[in-house]
Motif scaffolding. Structure first.
Motif, mmCIF file in Angstrom:
data_model
loop_
_atom_site.group_PDB
_atom_site.id
_atom_site.type_symbol
_atom_site.label_atom_id
_atom_site.label_comp_id
_atom_site.label_asym_id
_atom_site.label_seq_id
_atom_site.Cartn_x
_atom_site.Cartn_y
_atom_site.Cartn_z
ATOM 1 N N ASP A 48 0.817 -1.211 0.000
ATOM 2 C CA ASP A 48 0.000 0.000 0.000
ATOM 3 C C ASP A 48 0.850 1.260 0.000
ATOM 4 O OD1 ASP A 48 0.901 -0.719 2.551
ATOM 5 O OD2 ASP A 48 -0.660 0.455 3.530
ATOM 6 N N ILE A 49 2.114 1.141 0.450
ATOM 7 C CA ILE A 49 2.972 2.319 0.501
ATOM 8 C C ILE A 49 3.349 2.785 -0.897
ATOM 9 C CG2 ILE A 49 5.273 1.262 0.537
ATOM 10 C CD1 ILE A 49 4.157 3.879 3.049
ATOM 11 N N ARG A 50 3.284 1.886 -1.882
ATOM 12 C CA ARG A 50 3.666 2.242 -3.257
ATOM 13 C C ARG A 50 2.555 2.969 -3.987
ATOM 14 N NH1 ARG A 50 8.165 -1.454 -4.972
ATOM 15 N NH2 ARG A 50 7.786 -0.615 -7.044
ATOM 16 N N GLN A 51 1.315 2.659 -3.664
ATOM 17 C CA GLN A 51 0.168 3.360 -4.225
ATOM 18 C C GLN A 51 0.222 3.498 -5.741
ATOM 19 O OE1 GLN A 51 -2.732 4.813 -2.671
ATOM 20 N NE2 GLN A 51 -2.108 3.400 -1.068
ATOM 21 N N GLY A 52 0.517 2.399 -6.446
ATOM 22 C CA GLY A 52 0.474 2.413 -7.900
ATOM 23 C C GLY A 52 1.664 3.057 -8.590
ATOM 24 N N LEU A 53 2.736 3.374 -7.855
ATOM 25 C CA LEU A 53 3.926 3.968 -8.466
ATOM 26 C C LEU A 53 4.687 2.917 -9.266
ATOM 27 C CD1 LEU A 53 5.308 6.038 -5.449
ATOM 28 C CD2 LEU A 53 4.053 6.947 -7.404
ATOM 29 N N SER A 54 5.286 3.333 -10.362
ATOM 30 C CA SER A 54 6.193 2.443 -11.079
ATOM 31 C C SER A 54 7.444 2.227 -10.243
ATOM 32 C CB SER A 54 6.566 3.053 -12.432
ATOM 33 O OG SER A 54 7.379 4.213 -12.249
ATOM 34 N N ASP A 85 10.223 16.974 -9.507
ATOM 35 C CA ASP A 85 9.159 17.977 -9.378
ATOM 36 C C ASP A 85 7.838 17.331 -8.980
ATOM 37 O OD1 ASP A 85 10.801 20.092 -9.980
ATOM 38 O OD2 ASP A 85 10.193 20.254 -12.073
ATOM 39 N N GLU A 86 7.560 16.190 -9.562
ATOM 40 C CA GLU A 86 6.290 15.512 -9.322
ATOM 41 C C GLU A 86 6.231 14.861 -7.946
ATOM 42 O OE1 GLU A 86 3.941 11.513 -10.974
ATOM 43 O OE2 GLU A 86 5.694 12.293 -12.046
ATOM 44 N N LEU A 87 7.347 14.298 -7.489
ATOM 45 C CA LEU A 87 7.312 13.413 -6.337
ATOM 46 C C LEU A 87 7.861 14.006 -5.048
ATOM 47 C CD1 LEU A 87 8.449 10.150 -8.159
ATOM 48 C CD2 LEU A 87 6.157 10.647 -7.288
ATOM 49 N N PHE A 88 8.693 15.029 -5.108
ATOM 50 C CA PHE A 88 9.375 15.497 -3.902
ATOM 51 C C PHE A 88 8.374 15.849 -2.803
ATOM 52 C CE2 PHE A 88 11.524 18.556 -1.144
ATOM 53 C CZ PHE A 88 12.695 17.884 -0.862
ATOM 54 N N ASN A 89 7.316 16.579 -3.152
ATOM 55 C CA ASN A 89 6.293 16.944 -2.178
ATOM 56 C C ASN A 89 4.971 16.219 -2.424
ATOM 57 O OD1 ASN A 89 7.630 18.993 -0.494
ATOM 58 N ND2 ASN A 89 7.753 20.175 -2.393
ATOM 59 N N GLY A 90 4.997 15.132 -3.208
ATOM 60 C CA GLY A 90 3.782 14.408 -3.523
ATOM 61 C C GLY A 90 3.259 13.615 -2.337
ATOM 62 N N LYS A 91 1.993 13.232 -2.414
ATOM 63 C CA LYS A 91 1.376 12.510 -1.295
ATOM 64 C C LYS A 91 2.032 11.149 -1.073
ATOM 65 C CE LYS A 91 -2.391 10.554 -4.110
ATOM 66 N NZ LYS A 91 -3.862 10.432 -4.261
ATOM 67 N N GLU A 92 2.518 10.514 -2.163
ATOM 68 C CA GLU A 92 3.187 9.224 -2.008
ATOM 69 C C GLU A 92 4.473 9.383 -1.211
ATOM 70 O OE1 GLU A 92 2.559 10.628 -4.931
ATOM 71 O OE2 GLU A 92 1.008 9.452 -5.951
ATOM 72 N N ARG A 135 6.716 9.990 6.215
ATOM 73 C CA ARG A 135 6.115 9.799 7.535
ATOM 74 C C ARG A 135 6.583 8.487 8.148
ATOM 75 N NH1 ARG A 135 -0.240 8.452 8.256
ATOM 76 N NH2 ARG A 135 -0.203 7.854 10.456
ATOM 77 N N MET A 136 6.638 7.432 7.342
ATOM 78 C CA MET A 136 7.073 6.136 7.847
ATOM 79 C C MET A 136 8.550 6.168 8.238
ATOM 80 S SD MET A 136 7.717 2.604 6.047
ATOM 81 C CE MET A 136 9.277 3.407 5.780
ATOM 82 N N ILE A 137 9.393 6.768 7.378
ATOM 83 C CA ILE A 137 10.823 6.867 7.694
ATOM 84 C C ILE A 137 11.010 7.694 8.964
ATOM 85 C CG2 ILE A 137 13.022 7.838 6.923
ATOM 86 C CD1 ILE A 137 12.277 7.057 4.088
ATOM 87 N N GLY A 138 10.237 8.772 9.086
ATOM 88 C CA GLY A 138 10.351 9.611 10.272
ATOM 89 C C GLY A 138 10.005 8.880 11.548
ATOM 90 N N GLN A 139 9.031 7.956 11.492
ATOM 91 C CA GLN A 139 8.650 7.196 12.680
ATOM 92 C C GLN A 139 9.792 6.319 13.186
ATOM 93 O OE1 GLN A 139 5.203 5.099 11.250
ATOM 94 N NE2 GLN A 139 3.787 6.770 11.711
ATOM 95 N N ALA A 148 10.738 8.344 -5.103
ATOM 96 C CA ALA A 148 9.963 8.779 -3.943
ATOM 97 C C ALA A 148 10.683 8.417 -2.642
ATOM 98 C CB ALA A 148 8.566 8.147 -3.980
ATOM 99 N N VAL A 149 11.238 7.200 -2.566
ATOM 100 C CA VAL A 149 12.004 6.803 -1.372
ATOM 101 C C VAL A 149 13.242 7.680 -1.224
ATOM 102 C CG1 VAL A 149 13.320 4.938 -0.295
ATOM 103 C CG2 VAL A 149 11.144 4.434 -1.416
ATOM 104 N N TYR A 150 13.884 7.985 -2.350
ATOM 105 C CA TYR A 150 15.081 8.828 -2.312
ATOM 106 C C TYR A 150 14.738 10.220 -1.771
ATOM 107 C CZ TYR A 150 19.564 10.762 -3.834
ATOM 108 O OH TYR A 150 20.806 11.351 -3.857
ATOM 109 N N CYS A 151 13.657 10.809 -2.280
ATOM 110 C CA CYS A 151 13.238 12.132 -1.813
ATOM 111 C C CYS A 151 12.834 12.087 -0.345
ATOM 112 C CB CYS A 151 12.073 12.646 -2.657
ATOM 113 S SG CYS A 151 12.498 13.068 -4.359
ATOM 114 N N ALA A 152 12.110 11.035 0.047
ATOM 115 C CA ALA A 152 11.682 10.909 1.439
ATOM 116 C C ALA A 152 12.874 10.765 2.379
ATOM 117 C CB ALA A 152 10.743 9.709 1.578
ATOM 118 N N THR A 153 13.901 10.034 1.938
ATOM 119 C CA THR A 153 15.121 9.894 2.750
ATOM 120 C C THR A 153 15.800 11.240 2.934
ATOM 121 O OG1 THR A 153 15.436 7.635 1.912
ATOM 122 C CG2 THR A 153 17.338 8.708 2.920
#
Length: 521
Positions: A173-179, A232-239, A245-249, A186-191
């Motif tokens: 569910d964390i991927r939410q349809g991402l390729s 541009d699309e993913l850095f602040n995207g909901k995914e 949020r998960m990494i922060g926890q 998205a993981v890179y930006c979240a990190t």
């Protein structure tokens, strides 16, 4: 404590640190900057940074980007390195006599290379000129920052953290349809956001670093466009927000590792010594607990300065003129309340922060041990913690939450009307209540970034959450919109920064001219 072999993550971290370029040695031929108008530069930068409210470690990069925006001609790039170093030194981002002159040539070559990237990207017709300009200026500013203030071990650690989370995150569910490629980015930006507190420019440049260096072939331009479009699309995207949020926890162990590894040139040896590393982990945790209070106090001061500057401008432009037009005089009680409330509210934040428990420290150290060593326990896997298990209950809470928001706004509006607030002063109060609530929430979250155990909330804490959560959400929305426009910063850039720095540069050149004339005598 028994010595244990490194895990695959531990081996990976050692390998990345060993492959990182060595720290540059001290050079003899360095750039010396005379102190002409240095205090003016410094004072303006403090004002400008307060108006923008950015992370402290990002100020140098952002100043470089503003310099490039103001000075760079993409079609005919000039040699700007010396002027850039002089400006950064006078603004006290750099120590005097700290930049080798050989770096000036590298900066000019970097600027010229990115100008070529800009031209080739536009020639391919891939994106609008304004978009490509942002991509190039942001990326160039990161590369130049690395030349001026090299941090090769930081990039190595980011790569390690990214690979660790990419392999350890569970849940489809964390991927939410991402390729696959989108998910990795998205993981890179979240990190970057959760562990390094990077902005989009840093993530953009680091993500493209493996391909965009000095080569400008068509294939590289396509990669440049692709990777920047994804950022541009993913850095602040909901995914990405969900992954962040998960990494922060679970982020406390990685943040402690960062504090131990990045500034330590002997980190590779420390990683091979499990007892010493575990002991150092406990000591670093205590150091970070102690630093949390001073960081919180500094954050409160910066937040108050940000709110004060914004409030003064809004008061001058909107509130006072509205009072004069509507009432024929300044209505002082609402104005005074709007001025005093934000700093008083921010000042109370420090009272709500408590240091983490000893149990929290042992959990963090245990995670570090499992990440780096073959402890015999199962590999660490991360899943997003869900505090509401039922979808139906979640919908009920959302409905209740909406009722709370509407009710609380109505009650507060009535209170403000009884206190003499008019339409304009009331709107401004709500805006600043929401903004300060969000800034305060962000500060308290930062203060808790080394916690893995959720502290027990007191009755007053729960009551505070009940009333202020709606305004935190509104403040987040307002902050996001303000960051995109930031009228105050744009006014400072146009009306003050450009003429000020042009005038100071002219003054510096004039004094140099006079010295040359004196030496001719």
């Amino acid at each position: 404590m028994q010595p244990l072999p490194l895990s695959s993550d531990g081996d990976k971290l050692v390998s990345l640190l060993q492959s990182a370029p060595p720290e540059p040695t001290t050079a003899r031929d360095v750039v010396h900057v005379d102190g002409v108008a240095g205090r003016i530069y410094f004072a303006y930068e403090q004002l400008r940074n307060a108006a923008e409210y950015g992370e402290q470690h990002l100020l140098l990069r952002r100043s470089i980007e503003r310099f490039l925006q103001r000075s760079l001609n993409f079609n005919h790039p000039e040699k700007l390195a010396l002027e850039l170093v002089i400006e950064l030194t006078q603004a006290r981002y750099l120590k005097n006599d700290s930049v080798p002159r050989e770096v000036l040539k590298q900066i000019d070559e970097t600027i010229a290379g990115f100008c070529e990237v800009y031209k080739h990207t536009l020639a391919g017709g891939h994106r609008e000129r304004a978009t490509v300009r942002i991509w190039v200026l942001q990326s160039a500013s990161v590369y130049i920052e690395q030349l001026i203030s090299p941090q090769p071990r930081t990039r190595a650690f980011v790569d390690f953290a990214f690979q660790h989370y990419l392999e350890s995150i569970e849940g489809t569910d964390i991927r939410q349809g991402l390729s696959d490629q989108q998910y990795e980015i998205a993981v890179y930006c979240a990190t970057h956001r959760a562990i390094m507190k990077s902005d989009i420019a840093t993530a953009r440049a680091y993500a493209a670093a493996s391909r965009i260096a000095a080569d400008t072939k068509q294939g590289d331009m396509e990669y440049f466009v692709t990777i920047n479009s994804y950022i541009d699309e993913l850095f602040n995207g909901k995914e990405t927000n969900r992954i962040m949020r998960m990494i922060g926890q679970y982020g406390a162990p990685m943040r402690i590792l960062r504090e131990m590894v990045v500034p330590n040139p002997q980190a590779e040896s420390l990683l091979h010594d499990r007892p010493s590393l575990i002991g150092r982990s406990r000591a670093t945790l205590q150091e970070q607990y102690s630093l949390t209070r001073s960081r919180l106090n500094n954050g409160i001061v910066r937040s108050v300065a940000f709110v004060a500057i914004t409030k003064i401008l809004i008061g001058l432009v909107l509130e006072i003129p509205y009072d004069l037009i509507r009432h024929g005089a300044i209505v002082w009680p609402p104005l005074i309340m709007n001025v005093l409330f934000p700093p008083l509210y921010m000042a109370t934040l420090g009272l709500s922060i408590r240091p983490p428990s000893q149990k929290n420290s042992e959990i963090v150290v245990g995670y570090i041990d499992r990440i780096l060593y073959q402890t015999g326990r199962s590999p660490i896997k991360y899943r997003l913690r869900r505090r509401v298990s039922s979808a139906a209950l979640n919908r009920t809470f959302n409905l209740l939450y909406g009722v709370v928001v509407v009710s609380w706004v109505v009650i507060l509006t009535w209170i403000l009307a009884q206190l003499g607030f008019n339409l304009m002063s009331g709107i401004i109060f709500f805006v600043f209540l929401s903004t300060v609530s969000f800034l305060g929430f962000r500060l308290t979250q930062t203060a808790r970034e080394f916690e893995m155990i959720e502290g027990r909330r007191s009755f007053f804490g729960l009551l505070s959450d009940f009333f202020y959560t709606p305004f935190i959400r509104i403040g987040h929305w307002l902050s996001d919109r303000y960051a995109r426009v930031n009228v105050v910063a744009r006014i400072l850039d146009i009306l003050i920064e450009m003429p000020l720095k042009f005038g100071l540069r002219f003054l510096r050149e004039w004094m140099g001219f006079l010295r040359d004339k004196q030496e001719e005598l």
